[in-house]
Design a protein around this motif. Structure first.
Motif, PDB file in Angstrom:
ATOM      1  N   THR A  66      35.733  32.662  34.857  1.00 22.01           N
ATOM      2  CA  THR A  66      36.142  34.028  34.591  1.00 22.01           C
ATOM      3  C   THR A  66      34.975  34.940  34.919  1.00 22.01           C
ATOM      4  OG1 THR A  66      37.564  33.232  32.806  1.00 22.01           O
ATOM      5  CG2 THR A  66      37.087  35.584  32.856  1.00 22.01           C
ATOM      6  N   LEU A  67      35.254  35.970  35.664  1.00 17.86           N
ATOM      7  CA  LEU A  67      34.246  36.952  36.059  1.00 17.86           C
ATOM      8  C   LEU A  67      34.369  38.181  35.179  1.00 17.86           C
ATOM      9  CD1 LEU A  67      32.196  38.315  38.045  1.00 17.86           C
ATOM     10  CD2 LEU A  67      34.180  38.885  39.477  1.00 17.86           C
ATOM     11  N   TYR A  68      33.239  38.635  34.650  1.00 20.35           N
ATOM     12  CA  TYR A  68      33.172  39.923  33.951  1.00 20.35           C
ATOM     13  C   TYR A  68      32.376  40.843  34.856  1.00 20.35           C
ATOM     14  CZ  TYR A  68      35.404  37.897  29.971  1.00 20.35           C
ATOM     15  OH  TYR A  68      36.335  37.308  29.166  1.00 20.35           O
ATOM     16  N   LYS A  69      33.105  41.715  35.515  1.00 18.53           N
ATOM     17  CA  LYS A  69      32.563  42.573  36.559  1.00 18.53           C
ATOM     18  C   LYS A  69      32.144  43.912  35.965  1.00 18.53           C
ATOM     19  CE  LYS A  69      33.840  43.494  41.293  1.00 18.53           C
ATOM     20  NZ  LYS A  69      34.886  43.299  42.264  1.00 18.53           N
ATOM     21  N   TYR A  70      30.916  44.313  36.233  1.00 12.27           N
ATOM     22  CA  TYR A  70      30.397  45.582  35.743  1.00 12.27           C
ATOM     23  C   TYR A  70      31.201  46.739  36.327  1.00 12.27           C
ATOM     24  CZ  TYR A  70      27.202  49.424  34.825  1.00 12.27           C
ATOM     25  OH  TYR A  70      26.654  50.618  34.418  1.00 12.27           O
ATOM     26  N   ASN A  71      31.617  47.652  35.463  1.00 10.77           N
ATOM     27  CA  ASN A  71      32.392  48.824  35.866  1.00 10.77           C
ATOM     28  C   ASN A  71      31.466  50.039  35.828  1.00 10.77           C
ATOM     29  OD1 ASN A  71      34.041  51.180  35.778  1.00 10.77           O
ATOM     30  ND2 ASN A  71      35.769  49.949  35.097  1.00 10.77           N
ATOM     31  N   PRO A 112      32.012  38.679  42.473  1.00  8.01           N
ATOM     32  CA  PRO A 112      30.928  39.514  41.945  1.00  8.01           C
ATOM     33  C   PRO A 112      30.365  40.455  43.006  1.00  8.01           C
ATOM     34  CG  PRO A 112      30.582  37.219  41.379  1.00  8.01           C
ATOM     35  CD  PRO A 112      31.732  37.261  42.339  1.00  8.01           C
ATOM     36  N   GLU A 113      29.943  41.633  42.574  1.00 14.33           N
ATOM     37  CA  GLU A 113      29.348  42.620  43.475  1.00 14.33           C
ATOM     38  C   GLU A 113      28.019  43.158  42.960  1.00 14.33           C
ATOM     39  OE1 GLU A 113      32.309  45.667  43.836  1.00 14.33           O
ATOM     40  OE2 GLU A 113      33.593  44.457  45.126  1.00 14.33           O
ATOM     41  N   ASN A 114      27.770  43.029  41.647  1.00 12.82           N
ATOM     42  CA  ASN A 114      26.594  43.634  41.031  1.00 12.82           C
ATOM     43  C   ASN A 114      25.655  42.564  40.491  1.00 12.82           C
ATOM     44  OD1 ASN A 114      27.469  46.538  41.079  1.00 12.82           O
ATOM     45  ND2 ASN A 114      29.163  45.655  39.936  1.00 12.82           N
ATOM     46  N   ALA A 115      24.659  42.198  41.308  1.00 15.24           N
ATOM     47  CA  ALA A 115      23.678  41.226  40.848  1.00 15.24           C
ATOM     48  C   ALA A 115      22.929  41.805  39.650  1.00 15.24           C
ATOM     49  CB  ALA A 115      22.709  40.889  41.971  1.00 15.24           C
ATOM     50  N   ALA A 116      22.647  40.965  38.679  1.00 14.58           N
ATOM     51  CA  ALA A 116      21.957  41.294  37.434  1.00 14.58           C
ATOM     52  C   ALA A 116      22.844  42.031  36.432  1.00 14.58           C
ATOM     53  CB  ALA A 116      20.674  42.073  37.679  1.00 14.58           C
ATOM     54  N   LYS A 117      24.105  42.295  36.768  1.00 12.95           N
ATOM     55  CA  LYS A 117      25.021  42.947  35.825  1.00 12.95           C
ATOM     56  C   LYS A 117      26.283  42.131  35.608  1.00 12.95           C
ATOM     57  CE  LYS A 117      23.294  47.542  36.342  1.00 12.95           C
ATOM     58  NZ  LYS A 117      23.395  48.727  35.569  1.00 12.95           N
ATOM     59  N   ASP A 118      26.886  41.612  36.674  1.00  9.19           N
ATOM     60  CA  ASP A 118      28.112  40.822  36.529  1.00  9.19           C
ATOM     61  C   ASP A 118      27.800  39.509  35.799  1.00  9.19           C
ATOM     62  OD1 ASP A 118      29.435  42.786  37.913  1.00  9.19           O
ATOM     63  OD2 ASP A 118      29.644  41.640  39.759  1.00  9.19           O
ATOM     64  N   MET A 119      28.796  39.015  35.046  1.00  5.58           N
ATOM     65  CA  MET A 119      28.627  37.787  34.270  1.00  5.58           C
ATOM     66  C   MET A 119      29.770  36.825  34.579  1.00  5.58           C
ATOM     67  SD  MET A 119      27.580  39.513  30.619  1.00  5.58           S
ATOM     68  CE  MET A 119      29.080  40.475  30.532  1.00  5.58           C
TER      69      MET A 119
END
Length: 118
Positions: free
Chosen positions: A1-6, A56-63
């Motif tokens: 499951t990806l938690y993508k930074y908004n 994922p698109e945001n390294a250091a933010k997406d989990m």
């Protein structure tokens, strides 16, 4: 499951990736100053399972959470996002995306996105 930074809310949106290869690496080095661990995770997402928004698109933010995770962030305000993050950290084992590398060359069967995380 990806938690993508908004970026617009400052919170996280849950995205499901239906099939990945998840590889954990446990590494430990003994230095003069003591033992140092540098555990890492590499996730391979095959091209056929990449859909709009589930990479994922945001390294250091997406989990990323291994397996299916139903936790949903409350992105209505900074206070609810902070409370959601605390609850998420307490309830889940997760890794933070460190790099995203598109390997979109060669035959379709071999194309994938490689995600490195810690």
């Amino acid at each position: 499951t990806l938690y993508k930074y908004n970026k617009s809310t400052g919170g996280f949106d849950r995205k499901t990736i239906t099939a990945v290869k998840w590889q954990d690496s446990k590494i430990s080095n003994v230095l003069k100053t003591g033992q140092q661990s540098s555990d890492s995770t590499t996730v391979y997402i095959p091209l056929e399972y990449i859909t709009d928004g589930n990479v994922p698109e945001n390294a250091a933010k997406d989990m990323l959470v291994k397996g299916s995770c139903s936790f949903t962030f409350d992105n209505t305000s900074p206070t609810t996002i902070s409370a959601s993050m605390t609850a998420f950290r307490n309830a889940n084992s997760y890794v933070t995306v460190m790099s995203i590398d598109s390997k979109l060359y060669g035959s379709k069967a071999l194309q994938h996105v490689q995600v490195s995380a810690k």
